[in-house]
Structures are given as C-alpha cells and as structure tokens.
Design a protein around this motif. Structure first.
Motif, PDB file in Angstrom:
ATOM      1  N   THR A 197       0.823  -1.223   0.000  1.00  0.00           N
ATOM      2  CA  THR A 197       0.000   0.000   0.000  1.00  0.00           C
ATOM      3  C   THR A 197       0.847   1.259   0.000  1.00  0.00           C
ATOM      4  O   THR A 197       0.440   2.273  -0.551  1.00  0.00           O
ATOM      5  CB  THR A 197      -0.961   0.037   1.216  1.00  0.00           C
ATOM      6  N   ALA A 198       2.045   1.201   0.600  1.00  0.00           N
ATOM      7  CA  ALA A 198       2.919   2.382   0.569  1.00  0.00           C
ATOM      8  C   ALA A 198       3.303   2.707  -0.878  1.00  0.00           C
ATOM      9  O   ALA A 198       3.381   3.878  -1.271  1.00  0.00           O
ATOM     10  CB  ALA A 198       4.192   2.126   1.393  1.00  0.00           C
ATOM     11  N   TYR A 199       3.513   1.661  -1.647  1.00  0.00           N
ATOM     12  CA  TYR A 199       3.841   1.861  -3.065  1.00  0.00           C
ATOM     13  C   TYR A 199       2.623   2.418  -3.814  1.00  0.00           C
ATOM     14  O   TYR A 199       2.746   3.312  -4.651  1.00  0.00           O
ATOM     15  CB  TYR A 199       4.293   0.522  -3.666  1.00  0.00           C
ATOM     16  N   ASP A 201       0.383   4.290  -2.520  1.00  0.00           N
ATOM     17  CA  ASP A 201       0.372   5.713  -2.131  1.00  0.00           C
ATOM     18  C   ASP A 201       1.307   6.526  -3.019  1.00  0.00           C
ATOM     19  O   ASP A 201       0.940   7.586  -3.525  1.00  0.00           O
ATOM     20  CB  ASP A 201       0.857   5.882  -0.671  1.00  0.00           C
ATOM     21  N   LEU A 202       2.532   6.034  -3.165  1.00  0.00           N
ATOM     22  CA  LEU A 202       3.541   6.756  -3.948  1.00  0.00           C
ATOM     23  C   LEU A 202       3.078   6.955  -5.385  1.00  0.00           C
ATOM     24  O   LEU A 202       3.198   8.048  -5.949  1.00  0.00           O
ATOM     25  CB  LEU A 202       4.865   5.985  -3.914  1.00  0.00           C
ATOM     26  N   GLU A 204      -0.023   6.849  -6.517  1.00  0.00           N
ATOM     27  CA  GLU A 204      -1.204   7.719  -6.490  1.00  0.00           C
ATOM     28  C   GLU A 204      -0.784   9.189  -6.424  1.00  0.00           C
ATOM     29  O   GLU A 204      -1.242  10.025  -7.198  1.00  0.00           O
ATOM     30  CB  GLU A 204      -2.032   7.342  -5.253  1.00  0.00           C
ATOM     31  N   GLN A 205       0.160   9.471  -5.499  1.00  0.00           N
ATOM     32  CA  GLN A 205       0.548  10.857  -5.272  1.00  0.00           C
ATOM     33  C   GLN A 205       1.400  11.427  -6.410  1.00  0.00           C
ATOM     34  O   GLN A 205       1.445  12.632  -6.617  1.00  0.00           O
ATOM     35  CB  GLN A 205       1.324  10.960  -3.941  1.00  0.00           C
ATOM     36  N   GLU A 292     -12.062   1.863  -0.242  1.00  0.00           N
ATOM     37  CA  GLU A 292     -10.908   1.244  -0.897  1.00  0.00           C
ATOM     38  C   GLU A 292     -11.201   1.007  -2.380  1.00  0.00           C
ATOM     39  O   GLU A 292     -10.357   1.283  -3.248  1.00  0.00           O
ATOM     40  CB  GLU A 292     -10.557  -0.086  -0.213  1.00  0.00           C
ATOM     41  N   ARG A 295     -11.132   4.250  -4.159  1.00  0.00           N
ATOM     42  CA  ARG A 295      -9.772   4.773  -4.276  1.00  0.00           C
ATOM     43  C   ARG A 295      -9.033   4.080  -5.447  1.00  0.00           C
ATOM     44  O   ARG A 295      -8.408   4.739  -6.264  1.00  0.00           O
ATOM     45  CB  ARG A 295      -9.020   4.532  -2.957  1.00  0.00           C
TER      46      ARG A 295
END
Lengths: 364, 364
Positions: A197-199, A201-202, A204-205, A292, A295
């Motif tokens: 999920t951190a990836y 996030d990256l 997505e941002q 989710e 998203r």
C-alpha cells in the motif's frame, strides 16, 4: 540520474535487471553475454527504426561477431505462429546456432515472441530482453513467461524461459505513445494493490509526474515493480500457487481482450478495467470497503485507463473466463483483495459475478 | 515374461520407464498419473486404429475423468507446425487445462510432437509416453527431446521436456513393419558401438531372434538400450557435452534425411548408413581397425539397413552438415569411435571427410 540493478532470484536461472537512462548505449553491459558470439535482434517495425541501430552498435562494440535483425509487425494481433516463424526463418537463414544470442528489443509482444523463439530454437538459446515499453519493463521482464496466442485463447502456447539479463533503458519511454504509458501504469497500480500500500500511495501521489515521464520517478517505479514481481515469482516460478496473485484484474481483463478481439483494447487497458471490476466484486463480497474500491478506481482513472467494461454480454464474459488458462478444470479462480495490499485466489459466487458485471455495464 | 522398470535419473524431473508385454492394458500403471484428470491421447492414423481404444479403456479404468483423442497423419514429413497446431486445437476445443495429461501413443514423430505440444500448451502440462515402435522405445523415450522440423532443418524447433512416465508395451512391436523394426535396431547397434561392446556382441549374435521379434529378447535390448541412453542423459540433460556421443551416425544421417527429403529415408536407415560412413572415417583416421569397421558394417547389414550413402554429391553433404544444429558456430563436430565401445566428439579434416564420402558412393 539513478541507476539500479536488481537480481531475480531463481537459483541457477537467476538473472540481473539493469534499470537506468541511456543503457542501450552501454556496450559494457552486453559484453559478458555477446562477446565472440552472433546476435539476433528481434524487434518490430515501430521500435526497430528508433533503437535497433543504437543497440546493434552497442552489441558490436561489446564484441559480437555479427548482428542480424528480424523485424515483426507491431501489435498483439501478430503474436501468432506465422509471425513467430519469421524469427525461426531469420535464425536459420543466417546460419545461427545454439550459441547465438537472441536480443528482444521492444514491448511485451516482442519479448514474449522473442523469448519463446529463444526457448524453442534448437531447444533453447541464450536470450536478452531490452524492454522498451513501460508495461514490459515492469511486467514481462520478470518471470520468464513467453508465448504466443492461439485463435481460441491468449498465451495458450509458450514456455517458461528466463533471460540471461534484462536491460531496461528508461530513455526509450520518451517515444512511447501516451496510451501505452497508461498501460504500464495499470500493472504498476496492480503491484501496489496486491502487495504494497505504501507503493500504491507513492504511485497515487505522483501520477502527474509519471504521466509527464519524469525519468527519476519512472526508474524508481520500474525498480519497485520489478522487486515486487520478482519477490512473488522467486517463490513460485511455474505458477503453482502464490504467483497467481499477479493476475489480479487479468481474469476479467483477458475476457475483455479476447471478447473485443486482440488489439482492440490494449492489455493494460483491459487489466486496468479488470481491476476495477474485481475491486467492485470484492466490495460486494465484503473484502474491500467502499472507500478502498473507490480509491483504486480513482487511481485507474488518473492513469487515463478505462473503468467501464465493454458491452459483451455477461454470458460471453463467463464463457471466456471459464476458458481462461487460469481456470482450473472449469471452475474460475479469481484473484481477490482482502483489503488493499493483500491478495489471494478464490472462487466466487457465479450469480454475484454476473450481477457485478451487469451492473457495471458489461451488457446482459 | 520378463518385465523391467528403470528410472531415468534427472533430479526432480526423474521418471520411470516400464517395459514388458501387454502393458497397454494395465490400468494400474496409469492410475497415479490420470486418476481424476482429463487425458488427451495424441496418436496417428496408423497406430490409433490399432491401440487407441485399448489405451483409452485403461485410462478410464485408471480413473480418468474423460479421454479425448487427436490423430495426426503418419510420417516424418508431417512433423511440422500445421500438424502440431492440430494438437493445440484439440486441447482447446475440448476445454483442456493445465491439469490435463497428454498421452503420446505412437512412434518418434508422435512422441516428439506430443511432447512439444505438452511442453508448450499453457506453458507445460503433464505428459506420458507410450512408444509403439522399436526406435522410439530405445531412443526418444529417454532424454526429453521434443520438437518439430523446420523447412530448413530437422528438429530445429522444440524443447527439452521430460515425461512423467514411459510405458513401453513390447506387444505393440508385433504390428510394426519390418522396415521400422530395422530402424530401431540401428539405434540399438549404436548404443553398443558407443558404449558397450558386450552389448554389441549380444545384439550381433541374436540378430535373427531380434528380426523374428522374440519378445524376451526385445524386452532385454529395450531395457539395456534405455539404460545406456539414460546413463548418458543423466550426466548431461541439455546436451552440453557427453550427451553428444548419442549422435554417432547422426551427422551424416541427418544430412541424408534432409538431402533426400524427409520421409524418403527413414531416420533409422539414415543413422545406420551414417554409422557406417562414420566408422569408415574413423578407420581412415586410425581410430578404428579395418576389422572393427567391417564388423560394425556387417551388423548394420544384418539388421537389414542400408550402408551406401545416397548420391547427393559431396558438396551437398558438407553444406547440410554445416547447417546441422550440432554444428558449433559453423565447424562440424563429428562423433568418432576410438575403438568399438568408446566414443567422443571431435572435428575432422574436411578433405578426409569429403574423400570418404566420395569413395563410399555419395557422388561428386
């Protein structure tokens, strides 16, 4: 400029992936694999004119005895036996032998066909992959899946065959059409969705920077996506178990591709849309929250990918999915998310799948 | 009646070969491999009518869920892509999946094509070999070589792919044409010549009994030949080194087959004649005595195999041999005997090879 090298860990079939800008021109990378040997570049009519000369120069600088080129027509619809035969013809007409190195320069189709040709020519010759699309850089450059399509199904004929090395030159993405850039992003989003999920996030941002092809960011996501895929593949090279999670979005996606006729929807587009359908199915099964699922859909939209399944009719979807090679003795296995970042395979209630497809616009 | 089981030792790809009379009817042999699964029998139009029903009954008795059959035209000239495609068509039309077991029932061509189809269908499905010719029982049932021909060369496209099991029913040899029995004897003679003079003695002394198809003796030589080949293959599965000695007689033999057009000379005939040419070359190089070369030639004659190379012209022989996939970057590697029972690979003086061919009748 960052440069990465990562190792795909498969025992005696392990190989390195080099990622960076301008690597096509770095003869040193190729030297250990081609010095003193004949090389056959397998490319297509789109990529060849752009990069084949540069690659040929590097191979000759690296000490290749001679370099030949075979150029295939460009497109998924040509990923078939008659075109694969062109590669065998070129190898034999140029008196290539078991020590000839085949270098696949192009996207996923060229990599799949070049890899299968390398696996089958004289029962196997060395193979180097130079992926030039974002999709092939993050997806088919890891895992050794090669093959061609059959009129009755995609990738039905092929081999597991690992390259000796992958050279990923991020600079080649500068000439990639926008539509194909988005296709690569589909797999990148998938890697986040199933495993990190951190990836997600990256990605997505930084979607705007990825879409404007920031090279540092592209190199970073290519590296991270390869790591995630390599981690899964090294646990399950021949797809007996966990490797199946990499097919998130692909069960619906393959049905879209086959149902529309290969080449109409690109693979990445079908996978992007397939992930949104799968996420909606997961929501209805209580495996994903509405937030989710929404998203994931938004990231897919941001990547400029389609999210509404084409109107093939639900029966046709079900028939195509039952036919998919991931199906196990007729029962369809889905890759489902249990929250973002966690994936597993499971059957699903057919009525629920039908209802999901119908309500998402797939046609009755 | 003797029955043998030997294990081909290839690590996690090891498999058993069962040899005996009437094994086609022994459902128990098949049970561990097909119970609960779909089976596809791949056979040809000659062997199918004789044995496919019996095999199908055994597979169903062994618990197969269903059994389909695909029948190929009979002959080396059909060992090509269009006919291989018939196997993929049958697998897909019958909704076969990754758990389907492919059972190749027939000679070397069926085994090579069935094996390659199994290796490539969905990137690999389980495979059982039921060889019904003496040649395939002693040769292609060991070693995992599969493939098809290309217009420019024999076996140019294929895979190394091991079966799960080989079932060699000696009874099927009762319907084998004499010409094909002799072809099997060519490889049997080869095994003695390259590795075991005591075995060569046995074959030489029992040639009349072999020609009248004594089942005990046939089972014994099938077993011993498989042992010799398995011993070589287990040391060198992918033909990097010692495995090449199994090609004794094949460099000349492949040239004869290709030069005459596939299907004119049978493989075993070409190998029989190729061994005699190679032995004559060895004699001229001082590696074999005149007595040894004459003895080998006599065994080949006794097996009712040709010993005079066809008139293709020496240039054509040389060109075809340089093209053979055993050739290494253009230089031809020959398998030579250093006395009967001992083989190694080596280049040979081109002028001497040409002179040998010329004086043996190959044409100028």
């Amino acid at each position: 400029m960052s440069r990465y090298t990562l190792e795909v860990d498969l025992g005696d079939r392990s190989y390195p992936i080099h990622i960076g800008e301008g690597l096509l021109s770095q003869a040193d990378l190729f030297k250990p694999h081609v010095a003193g040997k004949v090389a056959m570049i397998c490319t297509n009519t789109t990529v060849g004119p752009l990069y084949a000369d540069r690659l040929k120069t590097s191979l000759l600088d690296a000490g290749a005895k001679s370099v030949f080129t075979v150029s295939l027509p460009d497109g998924e619809e040509y990923k078939d036996w008659p075109n694969l035969q062109l590669v065998f013809d070129a190898l034999l007409q140029n008196h290539c032998d078991r020590k000839t190195v085949l270098v696949a320069l192009g996207g996923g189709v060229v990599g799949d066909m070049g890899g299968f040709a390398a696996s089958a020519f004289m029962r196997g010759i060395p193979f180097i992959q130079v992926p030039t699309t974002l999709l092939s850089q993050v997806d088919s450059s890891v895992g050794g899946k090669t093959g061609i399509n059959h009129p009755l199904g995609k990738n039905m004929i092929g081999a597991f065959y690992q390259p000796e090395m992958v050279v990923t030159d991020i600079s080649t993405l500068n000439t990639l059409p926008d539509r194909e850039l988005s296709c690569g992003l589909a797999e990148i989003i998938k890697h986040g969705a199933i495993a990190d999920t951190a990836y997600l996030d990256l990605v997505e941002q930084n979607m705007p920077a990825l879409l404007r092809r920031d090279p540092e960011l592209l190199a970073l996501v290519v590296k991270r996506s390869c790591e995630i895929k390599a981690d899964v593949v090294s646990k399950d090279e021949r797809e007996g178990g966990i490797r199946a999670i990499l097919n998130f979005g692909h069960t619906f996606g393959h049905a879209i591709e086959a149902g529309m006729g290969y080449g109409q929807w690109y693979h990445g587009e079908a996978v992007g849309c397939g992930m949104v359908v799968a996420a909606e199915l997961c929501r209805r099964m209580g495996r994903l929250s509405a937030e989710e699922a929404a998203r994931l859909k938004k990231v897919v939209v941001d990547a400029r990918l389609p999210v509404i399944p084409p109107v093939l009719g639900v029966d046709k979807y079900m028939a195509l999915m039952a036919h998919d090679k991931k199906a196990d003795s007729g029962s369809i296995k889905y890759v489902l998310l249990n929250g973002l970042g966690r994936a597993s395979t499971s059957p699903a209630d057919e009525a629920l799948v039908r209802q999901t497809l119908l309500e998402m616009g797939a046609g009755d």
